[in-house]
Design an enzyme around this catalytic site. Sequence first.
Site, PDB file in Angstrom:
ATOM      1  N   LYS A  22      51.968  12.856 -44.036  1.00 27.42           N
ATOM      2  CA  LYS A  22      51.516  14.010 -44.842  1.00 27.42           C
ATOM      3  C   LYS A  22      50.137  14.472 -44.376  1.00 27.42           C
ATOM      4  CE  LYS A  22      49.526  13.205 -49.001  1.00 27.42           C
ATOM      5  NZ  LYS A  22      48.198  13.779 -49.225  1.00 27.42           N
ATOM      6  N   ASN A  23      49.209  13.497 -44.203  1.00 29.49           N
ATOM      7  CA  ASN A  23      47.823  13.884 -43.954  1.00 29.49           C
ATOM      8  C   ASN A  23      47.560  14.346 -42.521  1.00 29.49           C
ATOM      9  OD1 ASN A  23      47.339  13.433 -46.587  1.00 29.49           O
ATOM     10  ND2 ASN A  23      46.211  11.519 -46.325  1.00 29.49           N
ATOM     11  N   CYS A 126      38.899  16.452 -59.426  1.00 31.37           N
ATOM     12  CA  CYS A 126      39.927  15.635 -58.779  1.00 31.37           C
ATOM     13  C   CYS A 126      39.942  14.285 -59.481  1.00 31.37           C
ATOM     14  CB  CYS A 126      39.534  15.484 -57.316  1.00 31.37           C
ATOM     15  SG  CYS A 126      40.440  14.230 -56.466  1.00 31.37           S
ATOM     16  N   ARG A 131      34.215  14.465 -55.077  1.00 34.09           N
ATOM     17  CA  ARG A 131      34.669  15.059 -53.812  1.00 34.09           C
ATOM     18  C   ARG A 131      34.033  16.415 -53.491  1.00 34.09           C
ATOM     19  NH1 ARG A 131      41.040  14.117 -53.317  1.00 34.09           N
ATOM     20  NH2 ARG A 131      40.628  14.044 -51.099  1.00 34.09           N
ATOM     21  N   ASP A 316      43.443   4.726 -49.144  1.00 33.12           N
ATOM     22  CA  ASP A 316      44.759   5.176 -49.605  1.00 33.12           C
ATOM     23  C   ASP A 316      45.760   4.024 -49.776  1.00 33.12           C
ATOM     24  OD1 ASP A 316      43.870   7.749 -49.695  1.00 33.12           O
ATOM     25  OD2 ASP A 316      44.811   8.389 -47.825  1.00 33.12           O
ATOM     26  N   ARG A 408      54.343  14.348 -54.340  1.00 32.12           N
ATOM     27  CA  ARG A 408      53.371  15.011 -53.458  1.00 32.12           C
ATOM     28  C   ARG A 408      53.315  14.317 -52.097  1.00 32.12           C
ATOM     29  NH1 ARG A 408      47.706  16.304 -56.074  1.00 32.12           N
ATOM     30  NH2 ARG A 408      47.633  17.276 -54.045  1.00 32.12           N
TER      31      ARG A 408
HETATM   32  C1  EPZ Z   1      41.311  12.622 -46.874  1.00 35.69           C
HETATM   33  O1  EPZ Z   1      40.689  13.267 -47.963  1.00 35.69           O
HETATM   34  C2  EPZ Z   1      42.721  12.303 -47.305  1.00 35.69           C
HETATM   35  N1  EPZ Z   1      43.422  13.535 -47.643  1.00 35.69           N
HETATM   36  C3  EPZ Z   1      42.694  11.367 -48.507  1.00 35.69           C
HETATM   37  O2  EPZ Z   1      44.022  11.038 -48.855  1.00 35.69           O
HETATM   38  C4  EPZ Z   1      41.929  10.095 -48.116  1.00 35.69           C
HETATM   39  O3  EPZ Z   1      41.815   9.264 -49.260  1.00 35.69           O
HETATM   40  C5  EPZ Z   1      40.545  10.452 -47.604  1.00 35.69           C
HETATM   41  O4  EPZ Z   1      40.650  11.419 -46.521  1.00 35.69           O
HETATM   42  C6  EPZ Z   1      39.767   9.246 -47.090  1.00 35.69           C
HETATM   43  O5  EPZ Z   1      40.497   8.608 -46.089  1.00 35.69           O
HETATM   44  C7  EPZ Z   1      44.073  14.187 -46.699  1.00 35.69           C
HETATM   45  O6  EPZ Z   1      44.055  13.859 -45.524  1.00 35.69           O
HETATM   46  C8  EPZ Z   1      44.858  15.379 -47.128  1.00 35.69           C
HETATM   47  P1  EPZ Z   1      36.929  12.589 -47.103  1.00 35.69           P
HETATM   48  P2  EPZ Z   1      39.286  14.000 -47.752  1.00 35.69           P
HETATM   49  O7  EPZ Z   1      36.299  13.913 -46.893  1.00 35.69           O
HETATM   50  O8  EPZ Z   1      39.250  14.556 -46.392  1.00 35.69           O
HETATM   51  C9  EPZ Z   1      32.793  12.403 -49.457  1.00 35.69           C
HETATM   52  C10 EPZ Z   1      45.896  10.955 -50.264  1.00 35.69           C
HETATM   53  O9  EPZ Z   1      46.191  10.225 -51.236  1.00 35.69           O
HETATM   54  N2  EPZ Z   1      32.538  13.784 -49.036  1.00 35.69           N
HETATM   55  O10 EPZ Z   1      37.108  11.703 -45.927  1.00 35.69           O
HETATM   56  O11 EPZ Z   1      39.089  14.920 -48.887  1.00 35.69           O
HETATM   57  C11 EPZ Z   1      33.949  12.284 -50.442  1.00 35.69           C
HETATM   58  O12 EPZ Z   1      33.553  12.617 -51.756  1.00 35.69           O
HETATM   59  C12 EPZ Z   1      44.505  11.519 -50.129  1.00 35.69           C
HETATM   60  O13 EPZ Z   1      46.711  11.262 -49.380  1.00 35.69           O
HETATM   61  C13 EPZ Z   1      31.299  14.350 -49.261  1.00 35.69           C
HETATM   62  O14 EPZ Z   1      30.385  13.709 -49.830  1.00 35.69           O
HETATM   63  O15 EPZ Z   1      38.306  12.767 -47.876  1.00 35.69           O
HETATM   64  C14 EPZ Z   1      34.356  10.842 -50.271  1.00 35.69           C
HETATM   65  O16 EPZ Z   1      33.503  10.021 -51.008  1.00 35.69           O
HETATM   66  C15 EPZ Z   1      43.646  11.226 -51.313  1.00 35.69           C
HETATM   67  N3  EPZ Z   1      31.080  15.644 -48.862  1.00 35.69           N
HETATM   68  C16 EPZ Z   1      34.098  10.602 -48.765  1.00 35.69           C
HETATM   69  O17 EPZ Z   1      33.207  11.651 -48.348  1.00 35.69           O
HETATM   70  C17 EPZ Z   1      32.035  16.367 -48.235  1.00 35.69           C
HETATM   71  O18 EPZ Z   1      31.781  17.537 -47.884  1.00 35.69           O
HETATM   72  C18 EPZ Z   1      35.333  10.640 -47.889  1.00 35.69           C
HETATM   73  O19 EPZ Z   1      36.091  11.809 -48.199  1.00 35.69           O
HETATM   74  C19 EPZ Z   1      33.288  15.779 -47.980  1.00 35.69           C
HETATM   75  C20 EPZ Z   1      33.517  14.472 -48.394  1.00 35.69           C
END
Ligand code: EPZ
Length: 430
Positions: A22-23, A126, A131, A316, A408
């Site tokens: 998916k991701n 969320c 996030r 995840d 999802r």
């Molecule tokens: C991706 O989300 C995945 N989603 C998530 O999977 C996964 O848990 C996550 O990466 C971490 O591996 C998809 O690929 C669609 P991040 P993403 O930006 O990209 C912080 C699932 O169940 N952050 O790597 O949104 C954030 O708050 C989902 O399939 C900032 O501070 O995650 C978090 O603490 C859930 N500022 C950390 O970074 C930003 O601008 C990592 O988030 C962006 C993120």
Amino acid sequence: MDRIRIIGGQPLKGTIPISGAKNAALPLMIASLLTEDRLTLKNVPNLADVNLLARILRNHGVDLAVDGKRAGGTPHLGETFHLTARDISDTTAPYELVSRMRASFWVLGPLVARMGEAKVSLPGGCAIGTRPVDLHLSALRALGAEIEIDAGYVIARAPKGLVGGHITFPKVSVGATHNALLAAALAKGETLIENAAREPEVGDVAACLVKMGVVIEGIGTSTLRVQGKSRLEGTVHTVLPDRIETGTFAFAVAATGGDVVLEGTRRELLKTALETLSETGASVTDTETGVRIQRNGNGLEPIDVETQPFPGFPTDLQAQLMALMTRAHGTSVIRETIFENRFMHVQELARLGADIKLHGDTATIKGVRSLRGAPVMATDLRASVSLVIAGLMAEGETIINRVYHLDRGFERLEEKLSRCGAQIERLTAG
Ligand code: EPZ
């Protein structure tokens, strides 16, 4: 609303085909915005999130044709999507759609790169944490976009196009890396992305961009050097296997004491998670078609794990590991370092008899002799599937409510599990 009913206690035996990730499918679909030509994606999983993103992309003017599975085809090879963004008719991604799926925010980079402007709703709240999107915005600013936030929307402008720049992420973010990479693909000149996410899905998107004509060095590492092109070509790309689905089923097999080959997947996509699984006492071996997971009648050893960006233990799979450890011989410790609120499953696991204590970002799980089935509530995608694992281990009946969360991200979950002997069925809302 549909519910899932499980009668626990059956070991899983057989084979489970692993779907496309998916991701990876989501950002790959978004990459279609970068070219007028056709992007063909194979092995796309049939999931609610994929269908929602298809709606969002159609809204921008992307033409999407879907080939179904062919009779006699390999079971784990999903659908084929042909995406053509000849004309982008709308550069706005509205709140009603973006708020339903955060990954749709990633259209921002490609839209501003191609069209010189984009207006994308902030994703909003969320279930797993606050996030923010600050890293996405700073990356696009580094490529010359002017960014304004107005009435809940991010408005990005680069009337003369984006130009290559230097992005150093202060924190690893999968989404911000996708956004930066997709934008840099059409930016003029070279972009250096440091502290990039190394998740295999980022590598898969980068590999597809290379086929579309972008030159990218450092794929799979935390430093990506991207030579943007003014025009990208179409290509054909196969979505890589879903490592989170792989890990989820691997933990489910260990949980029930079974023997299953996970077909069409690869161990190196989730090396750390499978090493952790081996530490609990399950056996993990490579086969010609995938990965085999076995657990004999012996008990599960407790573990001490913290979630980390790839190649560390993935957030995840944290909920699924916790479900498994509820039955370990001893006390496990799991620390969640990626999201601040990703413990919604704890209360639900407790309803099945788990003994879990939470202190800030750390869960201490004392293994119990047995779980007992009960009605529980799915809260987010991965938390929900941890309840499925717990239900498979529990004595008696577990009913999982709000299963739309599962739809999802897990394709044909009940079918895949019941073919291996699980007593699981969907109770469709009448
Ligand atoms: C991706 O989300 C995945 N989603 C998530 O999977 C996964 O848990 C996550 O990466 C971490 O591996 C998809 O690929 C669609 P991040 P993403 O930006 O990209 C912080 C699932 O169940 N952050 O790597 O949104 C954030 O708050 C989902 O399939 C900032 O501070 O995650 C978090 O603490 C859930 N500022 C950390 O970074 C930003 O601008 C990592 O988030 C962006 C993120």
